[in-house]
Design an enzyme around this catalytic site. Structure first.
Site, PDB file in Angstrom:
ATOM      1  N   CYS A  97     -35.732 -52.898 -14.403  1.00  0.00           N
ATOM      2  CA  CYS A  97     -36.666 -51.898 -13.868  1.00  0.00           C
ATOM      3  C   CYS A  97     -38.102 -52.321 -14.150  1.00  0.00           C
ATOM      4  CB  CYS A  97     -36.326 -50.512 -14.431  1.00  0.00           C
ATOM      5  SG  CYS A  97     -37.120 -49.191 -13.502  1.00  0.00           S
ATOM      6  N   HIS A 229     -30.332 -49.919 -13.326  1.00  0.00           N
ATOM      7  CA  HIS A 229     -30.185 -49.890 -14.782  1.00  0.00           C
ATOM      8  C   HIS A 229     -28.736 -50.096 -15.218  1.00  0.00           C
ATOM      9  CE1 HIS A 229     -34.203 -48.373 -16.009  1.00  0.00           C
ATOM     10  NE2 HIS A 229     -34.200 -47.797 -14.825  1.00  0.00           N
ATOM     11  N   GLU A 231     -27.774 -50.763 -18.129  1.00  0.00           N
ATOM     12  CA  GLU A 231     -27.625 -50.166 -19.466  1.00  0.00           C
ATOM     13  C   GLU A 231     -27.337 -48.673 -19.376  1.00  0.00           C
ATOM     14  OE1 GLU A 231     -30.418 -50.554 -18.001  1.00  0.00           O
ATOM     15  OE2 GLU A 231     -32.019 -49.306 -18.819  1.00  0.00           O
TER      16      GLU A 231
END
Lengths: 270, 991
Positions: A97, A229, A231
């Site tokens: 990002c 993302h 994660e």
């Protein structure tokens, strides 16, 4: 003493995905340190002590002027040599990002696209990430087709589901030639797609990125940058409709990326 | 020397910003503008040569791929409309001097990073090129309604270029001002209060006069300001803590009673009676604190930021979020914010400009601004906004409501704070400027057309990155135990923060040591400024250096400005001169008790005449399209609701991630399975009938949403948040008392404790009845001096927000509201009564009605407990509460969120009404009801687990994507495809 995979999660004013990024690498067995960029400037921490550099998401310096610009300049102007050495040493970098915006604006991604370019000293920026076509910040889950050849994406399912959350994620290559090179070199790591893997329009492509590009690597595949993302889909229960899915174990579709990074270091750099 | 730089998109690059503004202009009803281009303008001051400027443009300000730049040396002016191409209007908008633009600091930093250190100052502006045919008047409307807000911005005129960019200031000598109070007549006292914007009443002014008479001296301006801040409704909550003579007309009899301290006799009393062992800290800190697990507590706070948001929606909401986050940071010794919840009340966005009272902004603009402000602060701070609600009602036209809530986690040994004698007063975070002077007193008065002129200082823009840096530093300092107490600078600024922290000990502050944004601030301005992103710490002298080092490491300023003395006095100095010396005892205890009058009776509402036959297909679609029911996806997607990675049940759920979740669930510790659920209950229309039942319904709604995702009534805590009109008007205060009584009864009934709360009163908008509505012609501003007696006041409907937080033992057991599989059974749990008063259904006929939904807490508790048991056993596949729009809306939402159909038989539902009408059963908003989906194989276990509770099997989930409802006569009364239902639900706010 067993050698450990060491990850530096780089932090500065406005970084805000550092904890979950650190959690992801840590869960994959790495030793992770969240380090403020001041520590690198002051020589209290050194890039050379780490195997993986993660530039996490957030709004570094408020995205003032444009997203990632200020941190990109700090990396380029104040840590340029250390970063070059880090890359030359065959180490890994991931930018997620805002981290992706930083790597692109620092000229680290897509990096040199040809033999010729790789001889040059100061390549400059060859692509950029700008305001979404919708003109606004949007958080939504997107389907992504993994491609290219990168150690980061090895063994990933064909289509993965990650969230995006950004206002400036539209990928724009400097010119047609850059886009062609990226494709030829297998540097396109992720493309936005429909649930079935077909090319989509908005909102499947949430920002209007050229050629639906969501993430790219350098020619070596060791540097990865992406707007979505992974994660935030590290765990099964981060999936937006896990309550509809058969019990899927602990991990989600983003875990593989972090595992790949840690495994690569274990095999090649320790 | 000053350089002017313009950055614009290259030819052929899509200008998303310009495109959005063009759409907004069309929305205004002005079709003439075909295209808008936006350029960013930077004025750079310093000893800079052309080469520097080129480097700055190339490497910092312009994107090399998509943007191009122009620069010109000092003296160049923005091009005027006349000089533009034909059909092109050029407008340049800049911030007013003194308004903080966070970008400026970033630009200076960026330029220094390039090795150009001569840069001194930066100002930014935006240049808009509007292509098309519009009149001068229309252009003025565009400028005022879309491009700028004159409270903080101005149009750059063709004037000689300024010699410098710095804020102009008078380098005056220091002059201490005394106010002649001890000689003042009673009339003069009120004049002093008014002219000083102190908002103190007669009794209060007299008490102050008496205090100073005893001291045989006059107060300084600073002393008077400090007292006004501390005694403001905003800081002291005079209404809730004072006396109220309450008269209530019920069954033809008027009863009178005197309530001493409404807060203690209702809200706090409930908490005391409920007496939950897991309540750690209630009502006395910045936020309520409850136990989470072995090592950690969670804390929750909801604040309002209504007045500023009415005037400058973006800035008001922005700083509202920033403020409540600081509340969490200032709870105990500092909690870490983990999620936000934001609730708004606006007037309907389709009101015409002609319908608006003079001086108000259009509700759509307010909504866009407020959402933008929340988005900006929350997203940049990296705190997920996981939950919220929006209520639309015409009563909010002059006073929108903006509730900002935040949840934090805190180690259990960091909950207590205590200032010690000799601790240093340290201010950390942003610098102090002239921002928000008089915010606390301003929010304690009514808004008027003049507000935007008089109170312009009360509006400001936040700097979320400053607050994020402060957060990063604070938590490190907390974990190293470097300070003994902390509080945030909110309303009242340092005056409130230091005054509050030094309450028991006393404090001495050297005001010139406070870091300033610009020179020229007076001592009293420094003291009461409400500049954002500041907190005050009490630091033992031995920790001074360690603390300063941590803040320096994160590039956050920290300054020692004084000490906590142990003398019990508040002493302020400026450059060595004493400017304030007040007794803390008087400051915090000297406020005279007042008795306010309150009166309540049931309002006279015209009888409802129900149309004999209604097409329920049409009505269901209409109810789903009601602003208070429809999808809020446009808002939710602009918030990052997943940053920190903690969310387990997101605000949007279902097979296409677009269904409306009941409560949001997050795991405060990443990777763990213990969680919290957050929900809100709000319904202003019930309050128009009876605030008592509104309060009961709000508690029921907030609690049942947590039950719907799998929470347990035994581990839920709630927050109250009253937004009301003027408490000086007996009828308004009567409703408030009634609502507070409803809170008490219901909270005790459900055994849920209040842990924190807030009130915002005086939400009224005074207007001149024959005033011109805004939007007709250019800048139709009324003469500043209006005759007071001609004004008519619009009060908001009395509004209570109940926010709930529940502990979820095991998030893997939680349930979402989308139907999962065809063939599953559909149950309705709870009783449906003839309770359409205040319902969405009646509203579609323009009716309010009498029969407001009531709450039976005994019955409700049994339902909540049984359902929690069924969830624990894994018997429920999906569950949704019935709220606005009743069963009809709940079942529709479950179907289209799951992409499945459903059949429902209304006759089978447990219905207690006399009138046998399908529409009543379908749309009644009776409380404590749920729709649940159960697999056929679990039918027996499920029904057994609900023994003793009213429930009924009412239907089945279907493969055919159609919603089929059989009425009481067993005939089909609704048959609509779920796609069609979903469209009706999504359309109204899909902007």
């Amino acid at each position: 003493m067993a050698k450990e995979v060491k990850v530096i999660v780089l932090r500065t004013a406005g970084t805000n995905c550092d904890a979950e990024t650190a959690f992801a690498f840590h869960s994959c067995g790495a030793q992770v340190e969240s380090v403020h960029i001041n520590q690198l400037f002051q020589g209290k921490a050194h890039l050379r002590d780490y195997h993986i550099l993660a530039v996490p998401g957030g709004f570094t310096y408020g995205d003032d002027i444009e997203s990632g610009r200020l941190l990109a300049n700090e990396l380029r102007l104040r840590l340029g040599d250390h970063l070059q050495q880090f890359i030359t040493d065959g180490k890994l970098i991931i930018g997620i990002c805002n981290g992706f915006q930083v790597l692109v604006k620092a000229g680290l991604l897509p990096g040199p696209l040809t033999e010729e370019e790789s001889q040059k000293d100061n390549l400059g920026q060859t692509a950029t990430l700008v305001s979404n076509d919708s003109g606004k910040f949007e958080a939504r889950w997107v389907h992504l087709k993994a491609g290219g050849k990168s150690i980061w994406t090895e063994g990933l399912e064909d289509i993965v589901y990650y969230p995006v959350a950004h206002a400036e994620g539209k990928f724009v290559p400097g010119n047609e030639a850059v886009l062609e090179r990226l494709k030829q070199n297998g540097q396109v790591a992720f493309r936005y797609c429909t649930r079935g893997g077909e090319r989509g329009v908005y909102p499947e492509n949430p920002n209007g990125s050229a050629d639906d590009i969501a993430g790219i690597t350098d020619t070596t595949g060791r540097l990865l940058g992406l707007m979505p993302h992974p994660e935030r889909h590290f765990l099964f229960r981060q999936h937006p409709f896990w309550t509809r899915l058969p019990g899927g174990g602990r991990h989600g579709q983003g875990a593989r990326i972090f595992n790949n990074g840690v495994n690569y270091v274990e095999k090649n750099l320790l | 020397m000053i350089w002017r730089v313009e950055i614009r998109q290259r030819q052929g690059v899509f200008d998303a910003l310009g495109e959005g503004i063009q759409k907004d202009i069309v929305d205004l009803g002005l079709a003439g503008i075909a295209k808008v281009q936006v350029a960013l303008v930077y004025h750079l001051e310093g000893d800079l040569v052309e080469g520097d400027i080129q480097k700055i443009c190339r490497e910092l300000l312009a994107d090399p791929i998509t943007q191009e730049y122009d620069y010109s040396p000092q003296g160049a002016l923005p091009p005027s409309c006349e000089e533009g191409e034909s059909g092109c209007h050029i407008v340049e908008i800049a911030y007013n001097p003194g308004v903080t633009d966070p970008v400026e600091a970033s630009v200076i930093k960026g330029i220094r990073d390039l090795g150009i250190n001569q840069i001194q100052a930066v100002r930014t502006a935006r240049q808009y090129r509007l292509y098309g045919m519009v009149s001068v008047e229309q252009l003025d409307v565009i400028v005022n309604k879309i491009l700028s807000n004159k409270l903080i911005q101005h149009v750059v005129r063709r004037a000689p270029a300024p010699k410098t960019l710095s804020v102009p200031f008078k380098e005056g000598g220091f002059l201490l001002t005394h106010i002649d109070l001890i000689q003042a007549s009673d009339k003069k006292l009120m004049q002093i209060s008014r002219e000083g914007q102190l908002f103190l009443n007669h009794d209060e002014m007299k008490a102050i006069r008496k205090y100073f008479k005893k001291l045989k001296r006059n107060p300084t301006d600073c002393e008077l300001e400090t007292i006004a801040q501390t005694w403001s409704e905003h800081c002291y909550h005079k209404t809730f803590r004072g006396n109220i003579r309450y008269r209530c007309l019920e069954n033809g009899k008027t009863r009178t009673r005197v309530i001493r301290n409404l807060l203690k006799s209702t809200i706090v009393k409930a908490t005391r009676e409920v007496d939950k062992p897991w309540c750690v800290s209630v009502f006395h800190d910045n936020a309520g604190v409850i136990k989470f697990d072995e090592d950690t507590h969670v804390c929750f706070k909801v604040e309002t930021h209504n007045h500023p948001s009415a005037l400058e929606p973006f800035g008001g909401a922005n700083t509202g979020v920033g403020g409540v986050i600081r509340d969490i940071l200032g709870t105990g010794l500092g909690a870490k914010p983990i999620c936000s919840t934001d609730v708004f009340c606006f007037a309907p966005p389709d009101m015409t400009f002609e319908q608006l009272p003079a001086g108000t902004l259009h509700p759509k603009r307010i909504m866009k601004g407020v959402v933008g402000g929340v988005r900006d602060y929350g997203n940049k701070m990296g705190i997920p906004t996981v939950n919220g609600a929006i209520v639309f009602d015409k009563g909010f036209v002059g006073n929108p409501l903006v509730y900002c809530g935040n949840v934090g986690i805190i180690p259990k040994d960091r909950v207590k704070k205590k200032v010690r004698k000799g601790d240093l007063v340290v201010v950390v975070g942003g610098r102090t400027g002239r921002d928000g002077i008089h915010g606390a007193t301003f929010s304690s008065g009514e808004l008027t057309e003049e507000s935007e002129v008089v109170s312009s200082g009360a509006v400001q823009i936040g700097d979320p990155i400053q607050e994020k840096k402060m957060l990063d530093a604070l938590l490190q300092a907390r974990d190293k135990n470097l300070y003994t107490a902390i509080t945030d600078c909110g309303a009242g600024g340092l005056s409130s923060a230091v005054g509050e922290m030094g309450k028991d000990r006393g404090a001495r502050v050297d005001l010139e040591k406070v870091p300033l944004k610009y020179r020229g601030l007076r001592y009293d301005e420094i003291w009461i400024s409400e500049s954002q992103e500041r907190m005050v710490l009490a630091v033992p002298p031995k920790n001074r250096q360690a603390l300063l080092d941590i803040f320096a490491g994160e590039n956050v300023e920290a300054a020692v400005i004084g000490e906590f003395t142990g003398e019990g006095q508040l002493k302020l100095f400026f450059q060595g001169e004493q400017v304030c010396d007040l007794d803390m005892g008087f400051l915090h205890g000297g406020l005279p008790q007042v008795t306010k009058e309150a009166y309540w009776h049931l309002p006279k509402i015209p009888r409802v005449r129900i149309p004999p036959s209604v097409d329920l297909n049409e009505k269901l679609l209409e109810v789903l399209s009601h602003y208070n029911v429809c999808s809020k996806e446009w808002v939710i997607r602009q918030y990052d609701h997943e940053v920190q990675g903690l969310s387990v049940i997101k605000p949007l759920v279902g097979v296409h991630c677009d269904g409306p979740s009941d409560a949001s669930v997050i795991t405060p510790r990443l990777g763990s399975t213990k969680g919290i659920a957050v929900a809100n209950g709000i319904n202003v229309r019930y309050g128009m009938i009876d605030p008592y039942w509104m309060a009961a319904s709000c508690i029921d709604e907030a609690v049942r949403q947590i039950i719907a995702v799998g929470g347990s009534i035994e581990r839920i805590a709630i927050l109250d948040n009253f937004c009301w009109g003027s408490p000086d008007k007996p009828a308004r205060l009567g409703g408030l008392v009634r609502a507070a009584q409803g809170c008490y009864k219901t909270a005790v009934g459900y055994q849920v404790p209040f842990i924190s709360g807030k009130d915002s009163l005086y939400n009224e908008y005074a207007q001149c009845p024959d005033a011109l509505p805004l939007g007709q012609g250019s800048g139709s501003r009324l003469p500043a001096k209006l005759e007071r007696r001609e004004k008519k006041s619009i009060a908001i409907p009395g509004t209570l927000l109940i926010s709930a937080i529940g502990i979820i033992e095991d998030v893997t057991k939680t349930v979402t509201m989308d139907f999962k599989e065809a063939g599953n059974l559909v149950y309705c749990i709870g009783e449906t009564h003839e309770e359409l008063g205040g319902s969405i259904y009646w509203d579609t006929f323009g009716l309010l009605g009498h029969s407001v939904p009531k709450v039976n807490t005994k019955r409700g508790s049994e339902i909540f407990l049984s359902l929690a048991g069924a969830v624990r056993k894994g018997l429920i596949r999906s569950m949704h509460d019935c709220s606005e729009g009743g069963m009809g809306v709940a079942v529709s939402e479950m179907a289209f969120s799951g992409g499945l159909g459903v059949t429902v038989r209304l006759k089978d539902a447990v219905y207690q009404g006399e009138k046998k009408r399908s529409d009543i059963v379908l749309f009644s908003e009776s409380n404590s009801r749920f729709i649940a989906e159960v697999e056929p194989r679990h039918q027996k276990f499920f029904e057994r687990s609900l023994r003793g509770v009213p429930f009924a099997l009412i239907g089945q989930v279907q493969d055919t994507p159609e919603c089929m409802i059989y009425g009481l006569d067993q005939e089909v009364c609704v048959r609509i495809s779920v796609d069609y239902l979903k469209q009706a639900w999504q359309k109204p706010l899909r902007w």
